[in-house]
Design a protein around this motif. Structure first.
Motif, PDB file in Angstrom:
ATOM      1  N   THR A 126       0.837  -1.215   0.000  1.00 46.68           N
ATOM      2  CA  THR A 126       0.000   0.000   0.000  1.00 46.68           C
ATOM      3  C   THR A 126       0.867   1.258   0.000  1.00 46.68           C
ATOM      4  O   THR A 126       0.559   2.225  -0.667  1.00 46.68           O
ATOM      5  CB  THR A 126      -0.945   0.055   1.218  1.00 46.68           C
ATOM      6  OG1 THR A 126      -0.161   0.106   2.424  1.00 46.68           O
ATOM      7  CG2 THR A 126      -1.885  -1.130   1.248  1.00 46.68           C
ATOM      8  N   HIS A 127       1.960   1.252   0.779  1.00 45.56           N
ATOM      9  CA  HIS A 127       2.879   2.391   0.780  1.00 45.56           C
ATOM     10  C   HIS A 127       4.160   1.987   1.482  1.00 45.56           C
ATOM     11  O   HIS A 127       4.205   0.949   2.149  1.00 45.56           O
ATOM     12  CB  HIS A 127       2.252   3.627   1.427  1.00 45.56           C
ATOM     13  CG  HIS A 127       1.989   3.484   2.900  1.00 45.56           C
ATOM     14  ND1 HIS A 127       0.989   2.691   3.402  1.00 45.56           N
ATOM     15  CD2 HIS A 127       2.604   4.036   3.974  1.00 45.56           C
ATOM     16  CE1 HIS A 127       1.000   2.774   4.726  1.00 45.56           C
ATOM     17  NE2 HIS A 127       1.973   3.574   5.101  1.00 45.56           N
ATOM     18  N   VAL A 128       5.202   2.828   1.356  1.00 44.44           N
ATOM     19  CA  VAL A 128       6.538   2.354   1.728  1.00 44.44           C
ATOM     20  C   VAL A 128       6.969   2.688   3.159  1.00 44.44           C
ATOM     21  O   VAL A 128       8.157   2.612   3.470  1.00 44.44           O
ATOM     22  CB  VAL A 128       7.617   2.815   0.716  1.00 44.44           C
ATOM     23  CG1 VAL A 128       7.237   2.387  -0.682  1.00 44.44           C
ATOM     24  CG2 VAL A 128       7.820   4.335   0.774  1.00 44.44           C
ATOM     25  N   HIS A 129       6.041   3.060   4.052  1.00 48.58           N
ATOM     26  CA  HIS A 129       6.437   3.187   5.452  1.00 48.58           C
ATOM     27  C   HIS A 129       6.890   1.814   5.971  1.00 48.58           C
ATOM     28  O   HIS A 129       6.328   0.783   5.597  1.00 48.58           O
ATOM     29  CB  HIS A 129       5.284   3.706   6.305  1.00 48.58           C
ATOM     30  CG  HIS A 129       5.202   5.208   6.335  1.00 48.58           C
ATOM     31  ND1 HIS A 129       4.012   5.874   6.484  1.00 48.58           N
ATOM     32  CD2 HIS A 129       6.166   6.154   6.253  1.00 48.58           C
ATOM     33  CE1 HIS A 129       4.252   7.176   6.485  1.00 48.58           C
ATOM     34  NE2 HIS A 129       5.551   7.368   6.343  1.00 48.58           N
ATOM     35  N   ILE A 130       7.867   1.841   6.882  1.00 48.75           N
ATOM     36  CA  ILE A 130       8.508   0.599   7.301  1.00 48.75           C
ATOM     37  C   ILE A 130       7.523  -0.353   7.994  1.00 48.75           C
ATOM     38  O   ILE A 130       7.653  -1.571   7.904  1.00 48.75           O
ATOM     39  CB  ILE A 130       9.755   0.917   8.179  1.00 48.75           C
ATOM     40  CG1 ILE A 130      10.808  -0.140   7.986  1.00 48.75           C
ATOM     41  CG2 ILE A 130       9.422   1.141   9.618  1.00 48.75           C
ATOM     42  CD1 ILE A 130      11.511  -0.061   6.657  1.00 48.75           C
ATOM     43  N   ASP A 131       6.493   0.212   8.655  1.00 46.28           N
ATOM     44  CA  ASP A 131       5.516  -0.682   9.302  1.00 46.28           C
ATOM     45  C   ASP A 131       4.584  -1.350   8.281  1.00 46.28           C
ATOM     46  O   ASP A 131       3.694  -2.111   8.661  1.00 46.28           O
ATOM     47  CB  ASP A 131       4.725   0.044  10.407  1.00 46.28           C
ATOM     48  CG  ASP A 131       4.011   1.288   9.924  1.00 46.28           C
ATOM     49  OD1 ASP A 131       4.401   1.828   8.878  1.00 46.28           O
ATOM     50  OD2 ASP A 131       3.059   1.727  10.601  1.00 46.28           O
ATOM     51  N   HIS A 132       4.823  -1.088   7.001  1.00 46.34           N
ATOM     52  CA  HIS A 132       4.064  -1.776   5.953  1.00 46.34           C
ATOM     53  C   HIS A 132       4.957  -2.586   5.005  1.00 46.34           C
ATOM     54  O   HIS A 132       4.463  -3.416   4.263  1.00 46.34           O
ATOM     55  CB  HIS A 132       3.218  -0.771   5.154  1.00 46.34           C
ATOM     56  CG  HIS A 132       2.098  -0.204   5.975  1.00 46.34           C
ATOM     57  ND1 HIS A 132       0.787  -0.595   5.827  1.00 46.34           N
ATOM     58  CD2 HIS A 132       2.106   0.684   6.997  1.00 46.34           C
ATOM     59  CE1 HIS A 132       0.033   0.040   6.710  1.00 46.34           C
ATOM     60  NE2 HIS A 132       0.815   0.823   7.435  1.00 46.34           N
ATOM     61  N   VAL A 133       6.262  -2.298   5.021  1.00 49.46           N
ATOM     62  CA  VAL A 133       7.156  -3.011   4.082  1.00 49.46           C
ATOM     63  C   VAL A 133       8.402  -3.624   4.732  1.00 49.46           C
ATOM     64  O   VAL A 133       9.155  -4.336   4.068  1.00 49.46           O
ATOM     65  CB  VAL A 133       7.628  -2.067   2.931  1.00 49.46           C
ATOM     66  CG1 VAL A 133       6.435  -1.569   2.124  1.00 49.46           C
ATOM     67  CG2 VAL A 133       8.453  -0.890   3.468  1.00 49.46           C
TER      68      VAL A 133
ATOM     69  N   GLY B  85      -3.636   9.310  -0.371  1.00 46.30           N
ATOM     70  CA  GLY B  85      -3.351  10.649   0.162  1.00 46.30           C
ATOM     71  C   GLY B  85      -2.522  10.653   1.445  1.00 46.30           C
ATOM     72  O   GLY B  85      -2.505  11.630   2.180  1.00 46.30           O
ATOM     73  N   HIS B  86      -1.825   9.564   1.724  1.00 44.38           N
ATOM     74  CA  HIS B  86      -1.099   9.420   2.995  1.00 44.38           C
ATOM     75  C   HIS B  86       0.351   9.882   2.822  1.00 44.38           C
ATOM     76  O   HIS B  86       0.782  10.846   3.460  1.00 44.38           O
ATOM     77  CB  HIS B  86      -1.210   7.966   3.429  1.00 44.38           C
ATOM     78  CG  HIS B  86      -0.349   7.561   4.560  1.00 44.38           C
ATOM     79  ND1 HIS B  86      -0.375   8.202   5.773  1.00 44.38           N
ATOM     80  CD2 HIS B  86       0.566   6.561   4.662  1.00 44.38           C
ATOM     81  CE1 HIS B  86       0.504   7.608   6.575  1.00 44.38           C
ATOM     82  NE2 HIS B  86       1.087   6.626   5.928  1.00 44.38           N
ATOM     83  N   ILE B  87       1.101   9.203   1.984  1.00 49.45           N
ATOM     84  CA  ILE B  87       2.416   9.690   1.563  1.00 49.45           C
ATOM     85  C   ILE B  87       2.485   9.488   0.049  1.00 49.45           C
ATOM     86  O   ILE B  87       1.620   8.824  -0.527  1.00 49.45           O
ATOM     87  CB  ILE B  87       3.597   8.935   2.230  1.00 49.45           C
ATOM     88  CG1 ILE B  87       3.539   7.436   1.912  1.00 49.45           C
ATOM     89  CG2 ILE B  87       3.631   9.188   3.725  1.00 49.45           C
ATOM     90  CD1 ILE B  87       4.818   6.690   2.248  1.00 49.45           C
TER      91      ILE B  87
ATOM     92  N   GLY C 258      -4.970   0.354   3.713  1.00 52.40           N
ATOM     93  CA  GLY C 258      -3.628   0.856   4.011  1.00 52.40           C
ATOM     94  C   GLY C 258      -3.775   2.025   4.977  1.00 52.40           C
ATOM     95  O   GLY C 258      -4.779   2.105   5.686  1.00 52.40           O
ATOM     96  N   ASP C 259      -2.817   2.923   5.028  1.00 55.50           N
ATOM     97  CA  ASP C 259      -2.993   4.148   5.817  1.00 55.50           C
ATOM     98  C   ASP C 259      -3.618   5.195   4.919  1.00 55.50           C
ATOM     99  O   ASP C 259      -3.134   5.438   3.821  1.00 55.50           O
ATOM    100  CB  ASP C 259      -1.633   4.671   6.311  1.00 55.50           C
ATOM    101  CG  ASP C 259      -1.070   3.825   7.439  1.00 55.50           C
ATOM    102  OD1 ASP C 259      -1.817   2.994   7.997  1.00 55.50           O
ATOM    103  OD2 ASP C 259       0.118   4.004   7.758  1.00 55.50           O
ATOM    104  N   LEU C 260      -4.680   5.809   5.415  1.00 52.91           N
ATOM    105  CA  LEU C 260      -5.324   6.867   4.637  1.00 52.91           C
ATOM    106  C   LEU C 260      -4.830   8.218   5.118  1.00 52.91           C
ATOM    107  O   LEU C 260      -4.595   8.418   6.305  1.00 52.91           O
ATOM    108  CB  LEU C 260      -6.838   6.788   4.804  1.00 52.91           C
ATOM    109  CG  LEU C 260      -7.503   5.531   4.231  1.00 52.91           C
ATOM    110  CD1 LEU C 260      -8.946   5.441   4.689  1.00 52.91           C
ATOM    111  CD2 LEU C 260      -7.424   5.527   2.709  1.00 52.91           C
TER     112      LEU C 260
ATOM    113  N   ALA D  99      -0.040  12.887   8.506  1.00 54.19           N
ATOM    114  CA  ALA D  99      -0.247  12.096   7.295  1.00 54.19           C
ATOM    115  C   ALA D  99      -1.261  10.975   7.498  1.00 54.19           C
ATOM    116  O   ALA D  99      -1.381  10.090   6.679  1.00 54.19           O
ATOM    117  CB  ALA D  99       1.076  11.550   6.757  1.00 54.19           C
ATOM    118  N   HIS D 100      -1.969  11.008   8.634  1.00 58.45           N
ATOM    119  CA  HIS D 100      -3.007  10.008   8.864  1.00 58.45           C
ATOM    120  C   HIS D 100      -4.379  10.658   8.947  1.00 58.45           C
ATOM    121  O   HIS D 100      -4.516  11.737   9.511  1.00 58.45           O
ATOM    122  CB  HIS D 100      -2.782   9.293  10.200  1.00 58.45           C
ATOM    123  CG  HIS D 100      -1.733   8.231  10.125  1.00 58.45           C
ATOM    124  ND1 HIS D 100      -1.980   6.983   9.621  1.00 58.45           N
ATOM    125  CD2 HIS D 100      -0.437   8.230  10.484  1.00 58.45           C
ATOM    126  CE1 HIS D 100      -0.889   6.255   9.687  1.00 58.45           C
ATOM    127  NE2 HIS D 100       0.074   6.991  10.203  1.00 58.45           N
ATOM    128  N   ALA D 101      -5.368   9.962   8.425  1.00 55.49           N
ATOM    129  CA  ALA D 101      -6.736  10.455   8.551  1.00 55.49           C
ATOM    130  C   ALA D 101      -7.165  10.417  10.014  1.00 55.49           C
ATOM    131  O   ALA D 101      -6.747   9.543  10.764  1.00 55.49           O
ATOM    132  CB  ALA D 101      -7.663   9.576   7.716  1.00 55.49           C
TER     133      ALA D 101
HETATM  134 ZN   LIG Z   1       2.019   4.904   6.847  1.00 50.97          ZN
END
Ligand SMILES: [Zn+2]
Length: 462
Positions: A67-74, A156-158, A181-183, A411-413
Motif C-alpha cells: 500500500t505504501h513504503v512506510h517501514i511498518d508496511h514493508v 493521500g497518505h504519503i 492501508g494508511d489513509l 499524514a493520517h486520517a
Molecule cells: Zn504509513
C-alpha cells in the motif's frame, strides 16, 4: 471460499500484513497486502530476527501488494524473500521508486552491514517490482474458477500511497474487498485527498487515529506559525523529530508557504535544516514526482515557486557535518528549525540534538507526528511539559526546552475522515475489520461505525 486473515498489525512486534485467500486446501491461492515491521512499544522487546521471520505458510501466496513504503508496511519484505516468496511485488509507480531506497536503509539498520548482501537483496526486490498505475485493474491470477484482480487508488497518505481494491472470484461467488492501508487526511499539503471506494463488500481499515480528529489545515498552519515565531523570538533552535517520508515534505511545503507569505526579519532570515540523508533523498524524489502532487502544489510550481527546494533550506548529509551542526547550534542559539529523524526519537540523528538541546529553555521541540507508547518521543511529550526527564541511551536528560505538538501533520486520517471514507461508499460494506492502531483507537472507531446500520464490525486479534 474467499477469506481474510491477519499476520500482523493486530498486536506484537510486526506491522501490517494481511492475507486474502481464495479457495481452500491444496487448491488455495492468495495474496498478501503489506509485510511490515512494527515500530514503537514492542520494538525493543525481543524483536529478534527469529521473531521477524515469516511464521505462516506462503507456498500459496502468489503476490505481495504494497500500500505504501512506510517501514511498518514493508519492513519485513526481506524476511518474506528469505522465506522463499517468489511472486511479484505489486505497488504504485512512485512506491516502486521509493521501496528499494527505504529497504536499503532498513537492511543496513536491522539486517546486515554486508554491502554485497544488501545489493543482492535489493536487486532481487527490484526484479520483483511490478508498478501499476493508479485506477487501472491488474490481473494477479486467473485459473479455472478462481481469479483475482487488484486496483490501486490514491490514499493521500504519503507519495505513492494507495488503498487496494481486490476483485476476487471463486466459482459463482465474487466479492470486492478493499484494504485501506494508511489513509491520509483530506486537505493535507501536497497530495490529493483520498476518495471513497465505489464499492466494498468487505473493508479492512487501519485506525491509527481512530479516536482523534485533527485540527483543520488553516488552524494547523496558524498554530505552526505561532509556535515557530514564539520559539524563534528568544533565539533558540526548534527541533522537529520528523519521519523521512511524508511529514518532512509536508512541513517543508508549509514552511515555504509561511516564508513566502510573511517574509520580514524573522521569516526572511530563518534557516531550515534537514539533517537526515534519507529524508533529503525522499524530498528529492517528492520533487521529481510532481505529476503526483495536488492542484494547489502544482499551481505554486507554475507560479515559479519551489516548495521543496527553497533558498533558506540546507541539507546535511555526512555524519561529521551532523555532529558539527549539533555543536554549533547548541552554542550559537541561532534561530533555526531543524528536522531530523527518527520521528519518535527512538534513534537516529535527532537523539544527538535532543541530548544537546533539551536542557536549555530557549530551545523548543515540536512534534508533528504520532508518538507510539514506549518511545522517547511519547515520554518527552508526556513528561516534558511537567518539567520531567527522558531517558536517551540509558541516561536521564532533564527537559527544560518547551514542548509543542501540532496535530494533523501526521499524514493520517482522523476519526471523522475515516468515518467519511466509509460513509462515502454508496452501499455500506457488510463487514469492516479494524486493524493497526492502539486498542482505544480501534474501540473508538468501532463505536463510530456502529451508527452505520447492518455492518458486521470486527477487531481481529492474532
Ligand atoms: Zn504509513
Amino acid at each position: 471460499m474467499i477469506s481474510i486473515s491477519h499476520h500482523g498489525a493486530t498486536s506484537g512486534v510486526t506491522g501490517s500484513c494481511h492475507e486474502l485467500t481464495l479457495g481452500q486446501g491444496a487448491q488455495k491461492s492468495g495474496i498478501l497486502i503489506d509485510c511490515g515491521l512494527f515500530q514503537g512499544q514492542d520494538e525493543g522487546r525481543g524483536a529478534s530476527a527469529s521473531d521477524l521471520s515469516i511464521d505462516f505458510p506462503i507456498e500459496h501466496i502468489r503476490a505481495l501488494v504494497v500500500t505504501h513504503v512506510h517501514i511498518d508496511h514493508v519492513g519485513r519484505i526481506p524476511y518474506l524473500l528469505a522465506a522463499g516468496f517468489e511472486g511479484p511485488i505489486i505497488c504504485s509507480e512512485p512506491s516502486a521508486i521509493m521501496l528499494p531506497e527505504i529497504l536499503e536503509d532498513a537492511l543496513k539498520i536491522g539486517f546486515t552491514r554486508n554491502r554485497q548482501l544488501i545489493e543482492r537483496v535489493l536487486g532481487l526486490i527490484r526484479s520483483r517490482l511490478v508498478p501499476v498505475p493508479y485506477g487501472k485493474w491488474h490481473s494477479v491470477f486467473a485459473e479455472g474458477d478462481c481469479s483475482l484482480s487488484v486496483r490501486l487508488q490514491r490514499a493521500g497518505h504519503i507519495l505513492g500511497s494507495a488503498y487496494v481494491e481486490c476483485d476476487a472470484r471463486v466459482g459463482d461467488s465474487e466479492e470486492r474487498i478493499v484494504f485501506s492501508g494508511d489513509l491520509g487526511a483530506p486537505h493535507a499539503p501536497l497530495l490529493p485527498s483520498p476518495k471513497s471506494p465505489e464499492r466494498a463488500d468487505r473493508l479492512v481499515i487501519e485506525s491509527t487515529y481512530g479516536d482523534k480528529d485533527h485540527e483543520d489545515r488553516e488552524t494547523r498552519r496558524y498554530r505552526l506559525k505561532a509556535v515557530l515565531e514564539h520559539a524563534l523570538e528568544d533565539g533558540g533552535t526548534v527541533l522537529v523529530p520528523a519521519f523521512s517520508i511524508g511529514r518532512t515534505q509536508e512541513l517543508l511545503y508549509e514552511i515555504e508557504g509561511l516564508i513566502h507569505e510573511f517574509g520580514g526579519e524573522l521569516w526572511g532570515n530563518l534557516e531550515i535544516i534537514v539533517d537526515s540523508p534519507l529524508a533529503a533523498e525522499f524530498t528529492r524524489i517528492y520533487r521529481d514526482l510532481k505529476p503526483y502532487w495536488d492542484a494547489e502544489a502544482t499551481d505554486l510550481v507554475r507560479q515559479g515557486r519551489h516548495p521543496l527546494s527553497f533558498e533558506q533550506l540546507t541539507v546535511i548529509n555526512s555524519h561529521e557535518d551532523h555532529l558539527n551542526a549539533v555543536d554549533y547550534l547548541a552554542r550559537s542559539h541561532r534561530p533555526c528549525v531543524v528536522l531530523a529523524g527518527s520521528g519518535m526519537c527512538a534513534g537516529g540523528r535527532v537523539v544527538n540534538y535532543l541530548k544537546a538541546m533539551l536542557g536549555d529553555k530557549r530551545n523548543d521541540v515540536l512534534f508533528v507526528g504520532y508518538q507510539a507508547a514506549g518511545t522517547p518521543g511519547r515520554d518527552i511529550l508526556t513528561y516534558g511539559p511537567r518539567g520531567g526527564w527522558v531517558e536517551l541511551d540509558d541516561e536521564r536528560y532533564d527537559i527544560r526546552a518547551r514542548i509543542h505538538q501540532v496535530g494533523g501533520y501526521s499524514a493520517h486520517a482522523g476519526q471523522s475522515d475515516l468515518a467519511a471514507f466509509v460513509s462515502g461508499i454508496p452501499v455500506s460494506p457488510r463487514e469492516i475489520r479494524i486493524v493497526h492502531g492502539d486498542q482505544d483507537a480501534k474501540q473508538a472507531l468501532k463505536r463510530c461505525f456502529q451508527s452505520l446500520a447492518g455492518i458486521d464490525i470486527i477487531i481481529p486479534s492474532e
